[in-house]
Scaffold this active site. Structure first.
Site, PDB file in Angstrom:
ATOM      1  N   ASP A 219     183.126 112.177  61.337  1.00 52.71           N
ATOM      2  CA  ASP A 219     182.824 110.745  61.369  1.00 52.71           C
ATOM      3  C   ASP A 219     184.096 109.908  61.525  1.00 52.71           C
ATOM      4  OD1 ASP A 219     180.601 108.753  60.893  1.00 52.71           O
ATOM      5  OD2 ASP A 219     181.931 108.135  59.269  1.00 52.71           O
ATOM      6  N   GLU A 269     190.212 130.415  60.277  1.00 53.53           N
ATOM      7  CA  GLU A 269     190.114 131.488  59.277  1.00 53.53           C
ATOM      8  C   GLU A 269     188.792 132.227  59.427  1.00 53.53           C
ATOM      9  OE1 GLU A 269     190.397 129.484  55.504  1.00 53.53           O
ATOM     10  OE2 GLU A 269     192.485 128.898  55.850  1.00 53.53           O
TER      11      GLU A 269
HETATM   12  C1  NOJ Z   1     179.807 106.343  62.239  1.00 55.32           C
HETATM   13  C2  NOJ Z   1     178.426 106.763  61.849  1.00 55.32           C
HETATM   14  O1  NOJ Z   1     177.798 107.358  62.950  1.00 55.32           O
HETATM   15  C3  NOJ Z   1     177.728 105.526  61.357  1.00 55.32           C
HETATM   16  O2  NOJ Z   1     176.359 105.735  61.161  1.00 55.32           O
HETATM   17  C4  NOJ Z   1     178.401 105.074  60.097  1.00 55.32           C
HETATM   18  O3  NOJ Z   1     177.837 103.855  59.680  1.00 55.32           O
HETATM   19  C5  NOJ Z   1     179.906 104.859  60.305  1.00 55.32           C
HETATM   20  N1  NOJ Z   1     180.508 105.909  61.063  1.00 55.32           N
HETATM   21  C6  NOJ Z   1     180.620 104.786  58.986  1.00 55.32           C
HETATM   22  O4  NOJ Z   1     180.600 106.031  58.352  1.00 55.32           O
END
Ligand code: NOJ
Ligand code: CA
Length: 556
Positions: A219, A269
């Site tokens: 993310d 790993e």
């Molecule tokens: C990207 C994610 O796909 C989204 O849903 C989220 O709100 C933001 N990152 C923050 O984590």
């Protein structure tokens, strides 16, 4: 012009489970767990609800599942506010349920990628609670980003920056210090200069890798490292392209790759090495850094998700991304829909210049979408992408042709963007409505009363009613995925010269994909038809408008 992609990489080994390259041309199905299947009937999708639907995924023919966050969370941001990275949210299951789900997936030949959220935790994370309880300047506070406020007693925020979901980016904690959150206040940003934070994430990567997961979706992978040295800029635009390469204070900084180099050692790993795909909203030419084999290995390319249904845009995007992927040694990724964007069946049903938020704010009525055209285009675009080398990421429900739900009542909206912008930006709930499995009233086979309300028309898209209909979108996806699995060999692609609104290319073995982006028919090229995204009048020798066809060259 033609493009040849990584000619030496061939898919498949004798022992499929040990194939280190499995992800290069995989079809990955994204599950947003709270909206997929609700086993215990409390209205929230759960892990058992996935396990019981593995047969559906197998029949669909996907290679892997990417599971959006399933960790303990107060759901301030749909689970992207993680309380504990090494557990399952009791609202959706247990670690035992996770193991059971994974075993069922594995038995069906489906791999598992989990979402990892390293930019921020939730404000309920044990370490954030410890930070609040500790004094300014303490080691506990150093794991997050605390700064003394301006003003005599720190009563003013360190800067007046606006967070990505709206509202201020700093939150006061009552002792003159403020913490940074680039998203919601419930999502404090980690301090990646802190060694304990780094080590704890390595522990998390090993925790899930030891449990058998095949990879990670990372993310906001471009946001982890920050330059918060004084003087801080007065304003902040979090878009990574708003500063010269590597010089943005908060985004896409070069040193972020030191972190991923460490992660790569952990991935390696394992046998096969764990894969990772970066969610990094960076300019295209910066993407190979994330996708390098010394780093995460693959990065999302959201270019098609942001493009109009247009031949020249598609062609340019494909060429550019195959080239970028080849430069980093990665394979490309193709995405039309995910949990953050308007579903592509609706996007393509609207004029290209429409402001999506304005449309959502109108409850989906201004302008009125042409859903028939939207679905026709969505199917054509999907067939095109599935014929490309690289991985295709599908979002749950697109195989049903689901449109966006644009008229969720205001009181039911959950997206922090809606709440933080005081109702100015509607947000992403419309693509997160629980799936319709059957035509049965209540929850359309989802389970209990859905946590986001389903519209009455959802039943028309139910999986059960599409199941046996050979013309349904579900049948089309199944057919396309099954064919792709058979046809795909190496990552070669060669464009065929075409006129007008047509994009055509050849893959090894004489597999040809032709898309007519125009609205009128064009001549159907020679070859045996393998798949068509819409009705074909083969007798007329035409390829209708907004249709993709896969052909087997007879003269190859
Ligand atoms: C990207 C994610 O796909 C989204 O849903 C989220 O709100 C933001 N990152 C923050 O984590
Ligand atoms: Ca449930």
């Amino acid at each position: 012009m033609s493009t040849v992609q990584n000619p030496d990489t061939v898919v498949g080994t004798t022992d499929a489970s040990k194939d280190a390259n499995w992800w290069r041309q995989a079809v990955v199905y994204q599950i947003y767990p709270r909206s997929f299947g609700d086993d215990n009937g409390d209205g929230i999708g759960d892990l058992k609800g996935i396990t019981s639907r593995v047969g559906y995924l197998q029949r669909l023919g996907v290679d892997a599942v990417w599971l959006s966050p399933f960790y303990p969370s107060a759901l301030a941001d749909g689970g992207y506010d993680v309380d504990d990275y090494r557990d399952v949210d009791p609202k959706i299951g247990t670690l035992a349920d996770f193991d059971e789900m994974q075993a069922a997936l594995k038995a069906a030949g489906i791999r598992l990628i989990v979402d990892i959220v390293p930019n921020h935790s939730s404000d309920r994370h044990e370490w954030f609670r410890a930070a609040l309880a500790a004094a300014p300047g303490s080691p506990e506070r150093d794991r997050y980003i605390f700064r003394h406020g301006r003003g005599e007693n720190g009563e003013l925020p360190p800067t007046d920056w606006t967070a990505m979901f709206g509202g201020p980016t700093w939150e006061p904690v009552g002792d003159g210090e403020w913490y940074l959150h680039i998203f919601a206040p419930e999502q404090p940003d980690w301090n990646w200069d802190n060694r304990e934070v780094r080590d704890d994430f390595l522990k998390t990567l090993r925790f899930w890798s030891d449990r058998g997961v095949d990879g990670f979706r990372v993310d906001v992978a471009h946001a982890l490292t920050k330059d918060l040295s004084e003087p801080l800029p007065e304003t902040m635009n979090y878009e990574s392209h708003t500063a010269p390469d590597g010089e943005h204070r908060m985004m896409d900084r070069d040193e972020v790759h030191e972190i991923y180099a460490e992660w790569r050692q952990v991935f390696d790993e394992y046998d096969p090495p764990r894969m990772a795909v970066a969610e990094a909203w960076v300019p295209a030419h910066r993407r190979p850094r994330y996708a390098s084999p010394e780093g995460l290995g693959q990065a999302f390319n959201f270019d098609l998700l942001e493009a109009s249904f247009d031949a020249s845009q598609f062609r340019t995007i494909i060429e550019e991304n195959l080239d970028l992927a080849a430069r980093s040694g990665a394979s490309s990724t193709w995405v039309f829909s995910n949990h953050d964007k308007i579903r592509h069946a609706s996007r393509y049903a609207l004029p290209a210049d429409v402001d999506e938020n304005d449309w959502l704010m109108s409850g989906g009525t201004d302008p009125r979408p042409d859903d028939v055209q939207g679905l026709r285009r969505a199917r054509a675009a999907t067939a095109l992408a599935l014929a490309l080398p690289g991985s295709t990421y599908l979002y749950q429900g697109e195989e049903l042709g689901l449109p966006e739900v644009a008229d969720i009542p205001a009181d039911d909206l959950q997206d922090p963007t809606w709440l933080r912008t005081e109702g100015k930006i509607k947000g992403r709930d419309g693509c997160r409505v629980p799936l319709p499995w059957t035509t049965e009233a209540g929850s359309f086979g989802f389970g209990g009363t859905p946590h986001l309300p389903q519209p009455e028309w959802f039943g028309r898209y139910a999986a059960a009613s599409q199941d046996a209909d050979p013309t349904s979108t579900l049948s089309f996806y199944r057919e396309a995925l099954a064919l792709r699995a058979k046809l795909q060999t190496s990552e070669h692609l060669e464009f065929l010269e075409t006129a007008g609104d047509v994009v055509a290319f050849r893959r090894p073995g004489g597999w040809v994909s032709v898309t007519n982006f125009g609205t009128g028919p064009v001549a159907l090229p020679e070859g045996r038809v393998l798949l068509a995204s819409g009705p074909l009048d083969a007798a007329a020798g035409d390829l209708p408008g907004e249709t993709t066809v896969w052909l087997q060259e007879t003269t190859a």
